[in-house]
Design a protein around this motif. Sequence first.
Motif, PDB file in Angstrom:
ATOM      1  N   ALA A  59      -5.506  35.207 -22.493  1.00  0.00           N
ATOM      2  CA  ALA A  59      -4.293  35.057 -22.132  1.00  0.00           C
ATOM      3  C   ALA A  59      -3.699  35.947 -21.113  1.00  0.00           C
ATOM      4  O   ALA A  59      -3.904  37.116 -21.046  1.00  0.00           O
ATOM      5  N   CYS A  60      -2.845  35.184 -20.328  1.00  0.00           N
ATOM      6  CA  CYS A  60      -2.008  36.236 -19.332  1.00  0.00           C
ATOM      7  C   CYS A  60      -0.643  36.200 -19.756  1.00  0.00           C
ATOM      8  O   CYS A  60       0.141  34.965 -19.687  1.00  0.00           O
ATOM      9  N   PRO A  61      -0.047  37.213 -19.937  1.00  0.00           N
ATOM     10  CA  PRO A  61       1.357  37.584 -20.794  1.00  0.00           C
ATOM     11  C   PRO A  61       2.185  37.240 -19.305  1.00  0.00           C
ATOM     12  O   PRO A  61       3.500  36.910 -20.017  1.00  0.00           O
ATOM     13  N   CYS A  62       1.840  37.431 -18.321  1.00  0.00           N
ATOM     14  CA  CYS A  62       2.940  37.103 -17.208  1.00  0.00           C
ATOM     15  C   CYS A  62       3.763  35.763 -17.138  1.00  0.00           C
ATOM     16  O   CYS A  62       4.984  35.852 -17.086  1.00  0.00           O
ATOM     17  N   HIS A  63       2.956  34.705 -17.107  1.00  0.00           N
ATOM     18  CA  HIS A  63       3.666  33.567 -17.401  1.00  0.00           C
ATOM     19  C   HIS A  63       3.175  32.475 -18.068  1.00  0.00           C
ATOM     20  O   HIS A  63       3.098  31.200 -18.098  1.00  0.00           O
ATOM     21  N   ARG A  64       2.617  33.015 -19.420  1.00  0.00           N
ATOM     22  CA  ARG A  64       1.930  32.369 -20.439  1.00  0.00           C
ATOM     23  C   ARG A  64       0.742  31.409 -19.949  1.00  0.00           C
ATOM     24  O   ARG A  64       0.887  30.317 -20.654  1.00  0.00           O
ATOM     25  N   ALA A 104      -3.334  30.671 -19.847  1.00  0.00           N
ATOM     26  CA  ALA A 104      -4.449  30.943 -20.662  1.00  0.00           C
ATOM     27  C   ALA A 104      -5.834  30.251 -20.225  1.00  0.00           C
ATOM     28  O   ALA A 104      -5.616  29.148 -19.616  1.00  0.00           O
ATOM     29  N   GLY A 146      -0.363  26.518 -18.782  1.00  0.00           N
ATOM     30  CA  GLY A 146       0.286  27.468 -17.838  1.00  0.00           C
ATOM     31  C   GLY A 146       0.116  27.264 -16.551  1.00  0.00           C
ATOM     32  O   GLY A 146      -0.477  26.417 -16.170  1.00  0.00           O
TER      33      GLY A 146
END
Length: 161
Positions: free
Chosen positions: A118-123, A125, A136
């Motif tokens: 998961a990438c927390p910056c812009h949701r 995955a 995303g």
Amino acid sequence: MVDRRKWREDFPIRWEEDHYMTRRELARFLTLGSGLLALVNGLIAAVGLTRPSLTVPARRIAGIEDVPVGGSMLFTFPTIDDPCILIRDDDGQLSAFSQVCTHLSCAVVHRPLERVLACPCHRGAFSSTDGRPLVGPPTRRLPRITIEQRGADIVATGVQL
Ligand code: FES
């Protein structure tokens, strides 16, 4: 007989000097042009489907005991500036990917229950099994780090872009 219509005076075209294109020539031109465009599109698609790989010196990145089943660990490869993540799924299968999101380069994190990176910056995955984008903004898959298990060692052997 001399043609004295008004439009001929306004548009004095010398027909015998004009270049005509026959329907057959036009059809040939369109057919060849369309064929050429189809060929170029096919070549672009073929290049897009192949994943170029980077050949770099193999390096031990971890021992098998360093990665718990269902867990992950971070490492760098091929240089110290290239963060990567090594994943050992519930079946004990190993896989590794670049940790740099292909959208805007934030670091992805492993979520084992969802089997995603998961990438927390812009949701965004990515699949934790093959690195393809799932949701995303990212549209490109994560580069895969090719690895081998040599005895108790896990060795990184290359990068598939
Ligand atoms: S940087 Fe990862 S989704 Fe935008």
